[in-house]
Scaffold this motif. Structure first.
Motif, PDB file in Angstrom:
ATOM      1  N   LYS A  51      -2.243  -0.899  -5.943  1.00 30.80           N
ATOM      2  CA  LYS A  51      -1.513  -0.061  -6.954  1.00 30.80           C
ATOM      3  C   LYS A  51      -0.393   0.615  -6.780  1.00 30.80           C
ATOM      4  CE  LYS A  51      -5.466  -0.680 -10.219  1.00 30.80           C
ATOM      5  NZ  LYS A  51      -6.341   0.089 -10.820  1.00 30.80           N
ATOM      6  N   ASN A  52       0.707   0.118  -5.609  1.00 35.99           N
ATOM      7  CA  ASN A  52       1.865   0.973  -5.435  1.00 35.99           C
ATOM      8  C   ASN A  52       1.419   1.916  -4.311  1.00 35.99           C
ATOM      9  OD1 ASN A  52       3.724  -0.706  -6.594  1.00 35.99           O
ATOM     10  ND2 ASN A  52       3.308   0.235  -8.429  1.00 35.99           N
ATOM     11  N   ASN A  53       0.252   2.115  -3.915  1.00 38.90           N
ATOM     12  CA  ASN A  53      -0.199   3.059  -2.839  1.00 38.90           C
ATOM     13  C   ASN A  53      -0.447   2.601  -1.456  1.00 38.90           C
ATOM     14  OD1 ASN A  53      -0.231   5.678  -4.397  1.00 38.90           O
ATOM     15  ND2 ASN A  53      -1.798   4.589  -5.622  1.00 38.90           N
ATOM     16  N   LEU A  54      -0.151   3.234  -0.503  1.00 40.01           N
ATOM     17  CA  LEU A  54      -0.480   3.018   0.797  1.00 40.01           C
ATOM     18  C   LEU A  54      -1.841   3.363   1.184  1.00 40.01           C
ATOM     19  CD1 LEU A  54       0.173   0.970   3.389  1.00 40.01           C
ATOM     20  CD2 LEU A  54       1.257   2.901   4.342  1.00 40.01           C
ATOM     21  N   ILE A  55      -2.849   2.681   1.518  1.00 37.37           N
ATOM     22  CA  ILE A  55      -4.323   3.032   1.831  1.00 37.37           C
ATOM     23  C   ILE A  55      -4.328   3.276   3.137  1.00 37.37           C
ATOM     24  CG2 ILE A  55      -6.816   2.730   1.542  1.00 37.37           C
ATOM     25  CD1 ILE A  55      -5.457   3.105  -0.947  1.00 37.37           C
ATOM     26  N   VAL A  56      -4.506   4.786   3.677  1.00 42.05           N
ATOM     27  CA  VAL A  56      -4.451   5.199   4.944  1.00 42.05           C
ATOM     28  C   VAL A  56      -5.829   5.974   5.254  1.00 42.05           C
ATOM     29  CG1 VAL A  56      -3.336   6.650   6.571  1.00 42.05           C
ATOM     30  CG2 VAL A  56      -1.916   5.638   4.644  1.00 42.05           C
ATOM     31  N   ALA A  57      -6.247   5.478   6.493  1.00 46.10           N
ATOM     32  CA  ALA A  57      -7.365   6.155   7.120  1.00 46.10           C
ATOM     33  C   ALA A  57      -6.750   7.335   8.188  1.00 46.10           C
ATOM     34  CB  ALA A  57      -8.100   5.511   7.984  1.00 46.10           C
ATOM     35  N   SER A  58      -7.196   8.699   7.609  1.00 56.05           N
ATOM     36  CA  SER A  58      -6.626   9.705   8.492  1.00 56.05           C
ATOM     37  C   SER A  58      -7.358  10.728   8.976  1.00 56.05           C
ATOM     38  CB  SER A  58      -5.424  10.295   7.644  1.00 56.05           C
ATOM     39  OG  SER A  58      -4.927  11.467   8.490  1.00 56.05           O
ATOM     40  N   SER A  59      -7.189  11.391   9.911  1.00 50.74           N
ATOM     41  CA  SER A  59      -8.128  12.658  10.215  1.00 50.74           C
ATOM     42  C   SER A  59      -7.433  13.990   9.978  1.00 50.74           C
ATOM     43  CB  SER A  59      -8.567  12.368  11.619  1.00 50.74           C
ATOM     44  OG  SER A  59      -7.174  12.377  12.625  1.00 50.74           O
ATOM     45  N   PHE A  60      -6.349  14.075   9.317  1.00 49.61           N
ATOM     46  CA  PHE A  60      -5.552  15.219   9.178  1.00 49.61           C
ATOM     47  C   PHE A  60      -6.377  16.280   8.430  1.00 49.61           C
ATOM     48  CE2 PHE A  60      -4.349  14.502   4.775  1.00 49.61           C
ATOM     49  CZ  PHE A  60      -4.025  15.830   4.628  1.00 49.61           C
ATOM     50  N   ASP A  61      -7.384  16.072   7.590  1.00 49.39           N
ATOM     51  CA  ASP A  61      -7.926  17.147   6.729  1.00 49.39           C
ATOM     52  C   ASP A  61      -9.205  16.600   6.376  1.00 49.39           C
ATOM     53  OD1 ASP A  61      -8.197  19.363   5.143  1.00 49.39           O
ATOM     54  OD2 ASP A  61      -7.462  18.394   3.529  1.00 49.39           O
ATOM     55  N   THR A  62      -9.951  16.416   7.535  1.00 51.45           N
ATOM     56  CA  THR A  62     -11.614  15.978   7.348  1.00 51.45           C
ATOM     57  C   THR A  62     -12.539  17.083   7.857  1.00 51.45           C
ATOM     58  OG1 THR A  62     -11.169  14.550   9.211  1.00 51.45           O
ATOM     59  CG2 THR A  62     -11.090  13.575   7.378  1.00 51.45           C
ATOM     60  N   GLY A  63     -12.181  18.348   7.972  1.00 52.39           N
ATOM     61  CA  GLY A  63     -12.997  19.343   8.410  1.00 52.39           C
ATOM     62  C   GLY A  63     -13.155  19.374   9.857  1.00 52.39           C
TER      63      GLY A  63
END
Length: 715
Positions: free
Chosen positions: A157-169
């Motif tokens: 839906k016009n979004n890129l699904i990204v796996a990221s570790s920038f803000d996971t605690g």
């Protein structure tokens, strides 16, 4: 792939250790895949490492894609120990390749093949095939990336699904010293960034551990994703302290995603992950290390049923799977499977490959080549529906963080390598006859690879070329001018003719082995030394060659037939030699470069000696002029010479010496006769159509005495 969720390399229970790991401790930590714990410890301990430590620390760096560091430890391992197991030659070859050290990588790979019996190709054997595809994509890094690990898995839906570790605690993954991955939706906008525009997927999909690689059904209401294997909330399934992965299902309800549970084929004894779905939602493709595979992780497909259940996973086979890692599958609208592998023919680390699933009888694995692939890890390839643009991730140099998301545009068809049949032959330009023994070299202008053919039996040469491939063809054959042409074809080419122009012969050898200028025979009227018009044309050739090669000197010689007296023939040949040389000098050739020499009848080319009846044609063959190439001009000036003056040339002839010496060498093709009982010199001379005096002269006989068994020269 230093800081992403490498398939099946997950966290484990935290342990406390002393300042230096024992063998047991190092074994346990490595078995738990706490690679970052090992690499961190050995940052401070680099000297006097045992063989076990060198191998395990090198392997730890290898497993989290620290290829430079892995190379350092493997280098020490091979420096100190010469009997390493075969798989270490393979690993060392791989990290050298990832560090762009191709030559040493080839050496290690050759050793691995010798020790293991493997047919794995070294990079020099296939690098040219990858280079052919270079430039098929344009690539640019996206601004969405953080300083941590980010990689895309799908478009929703016009979004890129990204796996990221920038803000996971603050919880740290001990495999790579990074915080765990969560799934985010990032708008497909040119200025979007994950830290400012990214939103965590709503619902209970994200947990305290890893989530990645989400894929969606066409209606947008079902998600499948990879997650650490849970027993229940807050607890992980562990098998020998190693956490496995599982594919989970989630449904969209009231704008939030609710996890339904793991799929039926998941198992706590092995991992499943990286799901993708084909366009008809008939099959799900995924990666797994389940038993029965070919390598560390294989690609599988499983039937999807309308009721939401799944069939039995099927391995995609050894044509696609290897002894290494295959992961991150994606199936395009045209049924092309894209995946990453560290064992197929790549240029370093994980490379992205493609295979047409519609052609299951002839599996062709294609490396997507630079700039999409690099010497580092490249993975997570996904496309839009039009198959013209997409995304992938990489930890290559020049990125923003550890693993970054890149956008690509496809510039030319992926499976562009249609091939044509090219059939060519080489001909003589003057008569269009096919030439045998011509050398044909085909050079690919992209890869610089060469292939050589020798034409034979009028068959020419045949080669399969790529469509629109620019190919340089070099053709050569002795006695012909070489030719180079550039060709490019889009359809089969049969009977492509390459005519070669014959090189005019400039020099040949005469019967005496002298190098002479090649001209047609120069004819004189009987008893005359005047230059005829046809002779002048041939003498002009001599002038042209002497002008072309100013370093050569020439002796202009003349010969007569045997009719008439030897003395008169000698004088005639002298006049003719003088006449030809005078003509050449008159055309501007320096008299310092040419001399004249007459031989009379002393150097016949056949058996037409005095007294032997011969045809006019045979006599004509003896009346000839030759122009002998000489490095240093001889001086014909001994005491027995006679001076013959005229024009600008002085010719000096030693009559007695020349006649005697030249009778001995009358025929270059010498034959011997063994004297039999009853033979006389007269009978032998008659038998070989010569004279008694000639036989005596060439054999040095003082009288007519011969004996049975004696060998005599007859010519």
């Amino acid at each position: 792939m230093k800081n992403i969720l490498l398939i099946f390399c997950l966290l484990s229970v935290s342990l406390n250790y002393g300042q230096r790991f024992t063998v047991a401790e190092l074994n346990e930590i490595y078995a738990n895949k706490e690679y970052a714990v090992i690499t961190e410890k050995y940052k401070k301990v680099t000297d006097n490492l045992s063989r076990f430590e060198l191998s395990k620390v090198g392997d730890a760096h290898f497993n989290i894609a620290n290829y430079k560091e892995a190379s350092m430890y493997y280098h020490k391992l091979f420096d100190f120990y010469s009997d390493n197991p075969p798989h270490y030659y393979f690993k060392y070859a791989q990290v050298l390749k990832a560090n762009d050290e191709y030559e040493l990588s080839d050496i290690m790979m050759d050793k691995y093949k010798d020790l293991s019996g493997s047919n794995y190709k070294k990079i020099s054997a296939y690098k040219h095939l990858i280079e052919r595809r270079a430039g098929a994509y344009s690539v640019n890094i996206l601004p969405i990336n953080s300083k941590y690990s980010d990689f895309a898995s799908s478009i929703y839906k016009n979004n890129l699904i990204v796996a990221s570790s920038f803000d996971t605690g603050e919880k740290i993954h001990k495999m790579n010293n990074q915080v765990f991955l969560d799934l985010y939706e990032v708008p497909l906008e040119s200025n979007a960034t994950i830290d400012k525009s990214g939103v965590k997927i709503r619902g209970n999909v994200n947990s305290n551990y890893h989530e990645s690689n989400a894929v969606y059904t066409k209606d947008g209401n079902t998600m499948y994703f990879t997650r650490s294997h849970f027993v229940k909330k807050g607890m992980l399934k562990k098998n020998n302290k190693e956490i496995k992965l599982a594919i989970y299902k989630a449904k969209l309800k009231n704008g939030k995603w609710k996890v339904q549970g793991e799929l039926s084929f998941s198992n706590e004894n092995y991992s499943t992950g990286h799901p993708t779905i084909d366009k008809n939602e008939e099959y799900m493709y995924f990666s797994s290390d389940m038993p029965g595979g070919f390598g560390e992780s294989d690609l599988y497909k499983v039937k999807m049923f309308a009721d939401g259940t799944f069939g039995k996973p099927v391995n995609l086979g050894k044509g696609i799977n290897t002894p290494g890692k295959e992961a991150f599958p994606f199936v395009s609208q045209n049924n092309i499977l894209f995946f990453s592998s560290n064992h197929h023919m790549g240029i370093g680390g994980l490379d992205v490959f493609a295979v047409d699933l519609s052609n299951d009888k002839n599996i062709e694995i294609i490396n997507l080549a630079p700039p999409l692939n690099s010497v580092k890890d490249d993975f997570g390839y996904i496309e839009n529906k039009e198959e013209t643009k997409g995304f992938f991730s990489s930890n290559r140099e020049g990125g923003i963080g550890d693993d970054d998301v890149y956008q690509f545009t496809l510039l030319e068809p992926l499976f562009k390598d249609c091939q044509i049949n090219f059939n060519g032959f080489v001909t003589n330009e003057s008569n269009r006859k096919k030439l045998i023994g011509a050398t044909v070299v085909l050079t690919d202008t992209i890869t610089k690879m060469k292939e050589t053919f020798i034409t034979s039996d009028n068959s020419g040469f045949q080669k399969q070329l790529y469509c629109s491939q620019n190919t340089i063809i070099n053709v050569s054959k002795e006695g012909f001018e070489s030719k180079e042409i550039s060709v490019s074809f889009d359809k089969d080419v049969i009977d492509f003719e390459i005519p070669l122009k014959k090189i005019p012969v400039e020099f040949v050898q005469n019967n005496a082995g002298d190098k002479i200028i090649f001209i047609n025979p120069i004819y004189f009227d009987y008893g005359s030394s005047d230059i005829r018009s046809d002779a002048a044309l041939e003498l002009e050739k001599v002038v042209r060659i002497m002008n072309k090669y100013p370093e050569i000197n020439i002796v202009g010689t003349s010969h007569t037939d045997s009719r008439g007296s030897a003395a008169s023939n000698l004088r005639l040949s002298q006049r003719r030699a003088k006449s030809t040389v005078g003509y050449i000098i008159s055309k501007g050739i320096s008299s310092d470069r040419i001399r004249a020499k007459g031989y009379g009848e002393s150097r016949l080319t056949n058996s037409c000696i005095s007294g032997i009846k011969c045809s006019e044609e045979k006599h004509q063959n003896n009346r000839r002029s030759e122009f002998v190439v000489s490095e240093k001009l001889p001086q014909f000036d001994n005491s027995k010479s006679k001076d013959l003056k005229g024009s600008k040339t002085l010719i000096k002839i030693d009559t007695d010496r020349e006649v005697k010496e030249d009778v001995k060498s009358k025929y270059i093709d010498k034959k011997y006769y063994k004297v039999k009982k009853g033979d006389t010199l007269y009978s032998i001379a008659r038998k070989f159509k010569t004279s008694v005096n000639v036989i005596k002269e060439i054999n040095g006989l003082k009288d007519n005495t011969i004996s049975v068994g004696q060998k005599l020269l007859t010519r």
